[in-house]
Design a protein around this motif. Sequence first.
Motif, mmCIF file in Angstrom:
data_model
loop_
_atom_site.group_PDB
_atom_site.id
_atom_site.type_symbol
_atom_site.label_atom_id
_atom_site.label_comp_id
_atom_site.label_asym_id
_atom_site.label_seq_id
_atom_site.Cartn_x
_atom_site.Cartn_y
_atom_site.Cartn_z
ATOM 1 N N GLN A 76 0.811 -1.210 0.000
ATOM 2 C CA GLN A 76 0.000 0.000 0.000
ATOM 3 C C GLN A 76 0.848 1.265 0.000
ATOM 4 O O GLN A 76 0.506 2.250 -0.648
ATOM 5 C CB GLN A 76 -0.949 0.008 1.208
ATOM 6 C CG GLN A 76 -2.126 -0.949 1.075
ATOM 7 C CD GLN A 76 -2.964 -0.678 -0.160
ATOM 8 O OE1 GLN A 76 -2.913 -1.443 -1.138
ATOM 9 N NE2 GLN A 76 -3.734 0.392 -0.142
ATOM 10 N N LEU B 222 0.170 3.940 -2.927
ATOM 11 C CA LEU B 222 -0.467 5.199 -2.569
ATOM 12 C C LEU B 222 0.361 6.434 -2.908
ATOM 13 O O LEU B 222 -0.130 7.549 -2.789
ATOM 14 C CB LEU B 222 -0.814 5.208 -1.078
ATOM 15 C CG LEU B 222 -1.924 4.226 -0.673
ATOM 16 C CD1 LEU B 222 -2.047 4.157 0.840
ATOM 17 C CD2 LEU B 222 -3.260 4.605 -1.311
ATOM 18 N N ARG C 147 -1.312 8.949 -4.998
ATOM 19 C CA ARG C 147 -2.751 8.715 -4.894
ATOM 20 C C ARG C 147 -3.315 9.224 -3.572
ATOM 21 O O ARG C 147 -4.430 9.734 -3.532
ATOM 22 C CB ARG C 147 -3.069 7.219 -5.030
ATOM 23 C CG ARG C 147 -2.864 6.653 -6.429
ATOM 24 C CD ARG C 147 -3.324 5.203 -6.496
ATOM 25 N NE ARG C 147 -3.365 4.713 -7.869
ATOM 26 C CZ ARG C 147 -2.355 4.110 -8.471
ATOM 27 N NH1 ARG C 147 -1.209 3.931 -7.816
ATOM 28 N NH2 ARG C 147 -2.477 3.698 -9.719
ATOM 29 N N ALA C 148 -2.563 9.056 -2.493
ATOM 30 C CA ALA C 148 -3.040 9.502 -1.179
ATOM 31 C C ALA C 148 -2.707 10.968 -0.957
ATOM 32 O O ALA C 148 -1.736 11.498 -1.517
ATOM 33 C CB ALA C 148 -2.426 8.655 -0.074
ATOM 34 N N LEU D 28 -7.668 3.776 1.540
ATOM 35 C CA LEU D 28 -6.230 3.726 1.824
ATOM 36 C C LEU D 28 -5.750 2.315 2.146
ATOM 37 O O LEU D 28 -4.616 1.955 1.841
ATOM 38 C CB LEU D 28 -5.888 4.664 2.987
ATOM 39 C CG LEU D 28 -6.036 6.166 2.715
ATOM 40 C CD1 LEU D 28 -5.944 6.940 4.023
ATOM 41 C CD2 LEU D 28 -4.981 6.653 1.729
ATOM 42 N N SER E 7 -8.030 1.505 -4.077
ATOM 43 C CA SER E 7 -7.068 2.585 -4.285
ATOM 44 C C SER E 7 -6.943 2.917 -5.768
ATOM 45 O O SER E 7 -6.779 4.077 -6.150
ATOM 46 C CB SER E 7 -5.695 2.191 -3.728
ATOM 47 O OG SER E 7 -5.736 2.004 -2.339
#
Length: 288
Positions: free
Chosen positions: A54, A58, A61-62, A205, A211
């Motif tokens: 992750q 991420l 993306r996060a 998340l 995601s």
Amino acid sequence: MPEHDAAKHGAPKHGALASPVPPPGAAADWTIPQRWEEFTAEDHWVWDTLFARQQSLLQGRAVAEFAQGLDVLSLSRPGIPHFDELNEKLNKRTGWTVVAVPGLVPDDVFFKHLSERRFPAGNFIRAANQLDYLEEPDAFHDVFGHVPLLAQPEVADFMQALGHLGLEALDKGALHRLARLYWYTVEFGLVREGGEMRIYGAGILSSFGESHYSLESAKPHRVDFDLKRVLRTSYRTDTFQQSYFVIDRFQDALDLVTRNDLTALYAELDRLPDLSPCTNDESDLMAA
């Protein structure tokens, strides 16, 4: 997480204010000792595998604050975080602590913890053959998904406010409204950052598949956050979301719950039909 009707992520359930009796070994507030030393090598491998996957996925993306908050999970021991060490870092930042619970907890217990800046985390982790799906939120969802942003003051304050609002909603029979606010922000919220959509909801998340889907799929609606619409919009817990609501900054979410009379909104919206999460056409909204 609060009780919910069998799904891959936690969501407040339409329940009564009174709690059932805590399970054996749990305190009156449903907390239990973490007993970190009892986690197996496989348990820690699952955490490390999910974390690495992750964290890589991420990037870009996060929301940026999530990557900053991951520092609270950078601890001296491998695998599942030891809550004593985690809480020492988290509490210094925002006054929050993570408490271990055996699994899903009653709604009033859950919101009571939030109102006192405690986040209940399931004291178990999925099996190695369940990396991509589980019915009940585990330590990876609860800790990796939620805790990094609890290190941000605006999110920390918003979560505490939701705790107080959850207790009020239970008392007024309006938990289904508050549950929708929780779902479309804390679990599945998107935010604009530098002109781009970014993820901040813990349910996204901590999910490899969502995601990707939340930002890249053409299927879901991504609409500007409107409090009344969110409180009217139902959701499904067993599939990727059909609608995501987008805020401009974390402070906006906090302002929404501190500057609006939610009790009055609940009464107003009780006279209107619910909206399906697949509703997006303006004529449909006007007709509803």
